[in-house]
Design an enzyme around this catalytic site. Structure first.
Site, PDB file in Angstrom:
ATOM      1  N   TYR A 125       0.816  -1.180  -0.107  1.00 24.02           N
ATOM      2  CA  TYR A 125      -0.035   0.103  -0.060  1.00 24.02           C
ATOM      3  C   TYR A 125       0.796   1.273   0.072  1.00 24.02           C
ATOM      4  O   TYR A 125       0.184   2.349   0.272  1.00 24.02           O
ATOM      5  CB  TYR A 125      -1.034  -0.037   1.370  1.00 24.02           C
ATOM      6  CG  TYR A 125      -2.074  -0.961   0.889  1.00 24.02           C
ATOM      7  CD1 TYR A 125      -2.167  -2.127   0.146  1.00 24.02           C
ATOM      8  CD2 TYR A 125      -3.535  -0.398   1.654  1.00 24.02           C
ATOM      9  CE1 TYR A 125      -3.046  -2.779   0.220  1.00 24.02           C
ATOM     10  CE2 TYR A 125      -4.528  -1.316   1.594  1.00 24.02           C
ATOM     11  CZ  TYR A 125      -4.418  -2.351   0.696  1.00 24.02           C
ATOM     12  OH  TYR A 125      -5.558  -3.342   0.393  1.00 24.02           O
ATOM     13  N   ASP A 236      -6.162  -6.334   5.466  1.00 28.60           N
ATOM     14  CA  ASP A 236      -7.251  -5.592   4.700  1.00 28.60           C
ATOM     15  C   ASP A 236      -8.228  -6.499   4.474  1.00 28.60           C
ATOM     16  O   ASP A 236      -9.388  -6.314   4.704  1.00 28.60           O
ATOM     17  CB  ASP A 236      -6.748  -4.589   3.419  1.00 28.60           C
ATOM     18  CG  ASP A 236      -7.949  -3.810   3.199  1.00 28.60           C
ATOM     19  OD1 ASP A 236      -8.695  -3.607   3.808  1.00 28.60           O
ATOM     20  OD2 ASP A 236      -7.594  -3.244   1.985  1.00 28.60           O
TER      21      ASP A 236
END
Ligand code: NAI
Length: 342
Positions: A125, A236
């Site tokens: 990310y 996530d």
């Protein structure tokens, strides 16, 4: 009267303002001592200040070091970068804590009590992505680079061990993919094993599992797990899976904890499909507020809030549409406030 606690409030986009209003009414009923500084971000930030993360919002969080945040809309593909990711980077919110408890018994999975601790600022990310053009196709090749560091893995893992031990959890499961991504997730696994041997062995149990097997095991027998700790992308995905085990995103809170601030939010997004209809389930944000109360050492108020949610759902049988009920956000909130008062 307890000392007022300054905190930033970001109502957010879509259903954000509806569930934030509900949460504020409930926190008032609890006499929670937060002194709110209301700010904008996401689409609301673009509309009001031409910026999805205006400087005034950042300044406010710098001052209060504490925030409650509604969901922020992020365009997919092109458009501005996620304000959520930028907030995590700006305030070094390296740990994302996502608990999942069964709130309504008798569902497909009963008695779930899981915690996912996700590394929040590294991994895939970091945003090092680009396309390479071939001939006339500007998007012929897509490249992303993930970054995990020993120091970043270690501070997240230390947080996970310390938190798990402090709240009386029994086992940490380190989730990785070090068989394929030997460097990127190998460093996380290696750091976990080293840290465990040197610091935590004998204080809590630890095992390890590969992420794909973990996903299957969570669906077949989630009770074998206690606390899962993992890198950004896996965390996530798995925390949404775990939210599904307890009735979906409408019940899943999250805390982003870092060196410079702590930001509490619902795991779900801005739900544009139901925004403005008054039917959103405010429980995820309410549970995030309960985590915020715990963080501020207001454990009694947090416990009262969780108990009132349980009684409203299971004794009064008042539920929003996503939970099979027919209550509006306002009706659920009023019922919850009656429970807190009673
Ligand atoms: P979403 O979580 O907003 O919605 C998925 C589904 O769940 C929808 O059908 C929605 O109606 C339902 N839902 C979500 N929360 C609910 C609630 N409290 N009560 C009842 N039903 C609820 O995910 P989606 O549609 O993929 O994303 C919409 C926007 O939210 C996007 O712009 C995305 O970037 C953003 N987003 C923001 C997050 C944040 O600020 N933390 C997290 C996830 C998405």
């Amino acid at each position: 009267m307890p000392k007022p606690i300054p905190a930033t409030l970001i109502p957010g986009d879509g259903i954000g303002p509806e569930i934030v209003d509900a949460t504020l009414a409930v926190l008032d009923a609890l006499d929670a001592p937060f002194e709110w500084d209301r700010q904008v971000a996401g689409l609301g930030g673009v509309k009001a200040a031409g910026d999805p993360l205006p400087p005034a919002t950042l300044d406010s969080i710098r001052r209060t070091r504490l925030a409650l945040k509604g969901p922020l809309e992020t365009p997919s593909g092109s458009g501005y970068r996620s304000s959520n990711v930028r907030l995590r980077e700006e305030f070094k919110l390296y740990a994302n804590l996502r608990p999942a408890h069964t709130l309504i018994p008798g569902g497909r999975y009963d008695n779930i009590d899981l915690m996912v601790v996700r590394e929040n600022v590294e991994g895939l990310y970091t945003g090092y992505e680009h396309f390479i053009q071939i001939d006339n196709d500007p998007h012929a090749v897509a490249i992303a680079t993930g970054v995990n560091t020993r120091q970043g893995s270690r501070r997240l893992l230390e947080f996970a061990f310390e938190h798990a031990i402090a709240v009386g959890r029994k086992k940490i499961t380190v989730v990785h993919k070090a068989n394929i991504m030997k460097a990127l997730t190998g460093i996380f696994l290696e750091t976990a094993q080293d840290l465990y041997e040197k610091k935590y062995q004998g204080r809590i149990a630890m095992d390890t599992v590969i992420v794909d097997a973990c996903a299957m095991k969570l669906v077949l027998n989630p009770w074998q797990f206690d606390t899962l700790v993992t890198t950004n992308l896996f965390g996530d995905i798995l925390s949404d899976l775990v939210a599904g085990l307890v009735g979906g995103l409408g019940m899943a809170p999250g805390a982003n904890i870092g060196t410079d601030a702590a930001i509490f939010e619902a795991v779900h997004g801005s739900a544009p499909d139901i925004a403005g209809k008054g039917i959103a389930n405010p429980i995820a944000l309410l549970l995030a507020a309960a985590m915020m109360l715990d963080h501020c050492k207001l454990a009694d108020q947090a416990a009262r809030l969780r108990r009132a949610i349980d009684e409203t759902l299971n004794v009064d049988g008042i539920r929003t549409g996503d939970l099979g009920g027919s209550a509006t956000t306002a009706a659920f909130t009023q019922a919850l406030i009656r429970r807190i008062g009673g």
